[in-house]
Structures are given as structure tokens and as C-alpha cells.
Design a protein around this motif. Sequence first.
Motif, PDB file in Angstrom:
ATOM      1  N   ALA A 133     -50.109 -21.293  74.350  1.00 41.97           N
ATOM      2  CA  ALA A 133     -49.175 -20.260  74.842  1.00 41.97           C
ATOM      3  C   ALA A 133     -49.915 -19.133  75.535  1.00 41.97           C
ATOM      4  N   ALA A 134     -51.008 -18.673  74.959  1.00 41.62           N
ATOM      5  CA  ALA A 134     -51.792 -17.586  75.572  1.00 41.62           C
ATOM      6  C   ALA A 134     -52.389 -18.038  76.898  1.00 41.62           C
ATOM      7  N   ALA A 135     -52.852 -19.287  76.963  1.00 45.35           N
ATOM      8  CA  ALA A 135     -53.400 -19.809  78.210  1.00 45.35           C
ATOM      9  C   ALA A 135     -52.329 -19.908  79.270  1.00 45.35           C
ATOM     10  N   THR A 136     -51.131 -20.362  78.881  1.00 47.74           N
ATOM     11  CA  THR A 136     -50.033 -20.474  79.825  1.00 47.74           C
ATOM     12  C   THR A 136     -49.629 -19.091  80.358  1.00 47.74           C
ATOM     13  N   ILE A 137     -49.540 -18.121  79.481  1.00 51.43           N
ATOM     14  CA  ILE A 137     -49.177 -16.773  79.899  1.00 51.43           C
ATOM     15  C   ILE A 137     -50.262 -16.195  80.821  1.00 51.43           C
ATOM     16  N   ALA A 138     -51.537 -16.414  80.491  1.00 51.11           N
ATOM     17  CA  ALA A 138     -52.622 -15.897  81.329  1.00 51.11           C
ATOM     18  C   ALA A 138     -52.604 -16.530  82.703  1.00 51.11           C
ATOM     19  N   VAL A 139     -52.302 -17.813  82.780  1.00 48.04           N
ATOM     20  CA  VAL A 139     -52.258 -18.490  84.082  1.00 48.04           C
ATOM     21  C   VAL A 139     -51.064 -17.987  84.892  1.00 48.04           C
ATOM     22  N   LEU A 140     -49.915 -17.798  84.257  1.00 48.51           N
ATOM     23  CA  LEU A 140     -48.720 -17.351  84.974  1.00 48.51           C
ATOM     24  C   LEU A 140     -48.835 -15.907  85.438  1.00 48.51           C
ATOM     25  N   VAL A 141     -49.528 -15.069  84.680  1.00 49.71           N
ATOM     26  CA  VAL A 141     -49.657 -13.655  85.029  1.00 49.71           C
ATOM     27  C   VAL A 141     -50.664 -13.473  86.178  1.00 49.71           C
ATOM     28  N   SER A 142     -51.715 -14.266  86.170  1.00 49.49           N
ATOM     29  CA  SER A 142     -52.751 -14.075  87.206  1.00 49.49           C
ATOM     30  C   SER A 142     -52.419 -14.739  88.515  1.00 49.49           C
TER      31      SER A 142
END
Length: 142
Positions: A133-142
Motif C-alpha cells: 500500500a505504501a509503495a502504491t501510494i508513493a508511486v501514485l503521488v510522485s
Amino acid sequence: MSKHIHTELEQGKARIVAAPVANSTPKVDRSFGLPKELYFGTIAGYLGFLAITGLTFMNPVLIIPMAIFVVFIVAGFGVPSLFTRLKGNDSKALTLGEFRTQGIATNSGTLHPRDAAVQVLILPVLLVLWGIAAATIAVLVS
């Protein structure tokens, strides 16, 4: 049963006899009872979380903290593993087949294999999902 024998001792009617001492040594159980596959699954979950977060947030500054976490995880499972192999340990951990048929004995009774596996693996699985989940959020935010 026990009773007070003060008067019998005073009158000389009571005898105190030492109880026989058993010559057998007590059985030593240093195993944790669970099959090693569950421990490997737990280790894989913790290291998987570190791998996911390390690959997602690749930064040279994270090398040392990630290495320290890996050392802590390896030590946290390696030291108890060595503890079970000490001289005088009379017991072995259950095999996966024995675990599937017998379950595991706890203080509150026998626990079914599925329930014990869920209790052992819930935190590592949630950590891996949290990492994803954290990786997905980091990819979507950047």
C-alpha cells in the motif's frame, strides 16, 4: 493432606521421614512447538516488507537502516533457533504433517492448525500488505 503435628512431635509419637528423591532428570523442552515452515514464512514476510519499502524508496541513505533491520530480523530468529539446539534439549519441533493432524497445545487448550497459522502469520502478512500500500501510494503521488 497435611495437618499440624506439634502435639505428636512433643509426645514423641510422630516421625519425620524424607521423601524419596527421583533420580531421573527433568525433561527439557526448548522447542517452540511450531513447524519451521511457519517461522520461515514469518521471516519471509518481514524481509519482504523491507524489500518492498527498500525498492520503493531507493535512496543511499536507507542502506544502513535497512541493513540494521535485516540484522535484527536474522538475529531475532537466529538466536532462538540456536537456543533450541542446545545440549540437553529433549524435544523436537512438530513437522508440518504432525502440525496439520494434531494442532498445537496452548495454555487454553489445543489450537487447530489453521488458527495457529493465522495467529503466527497475521502480522507478517499485514506488514507486506502495508508495504505494498505504501509503495502504491508513493508511486501514485510522485
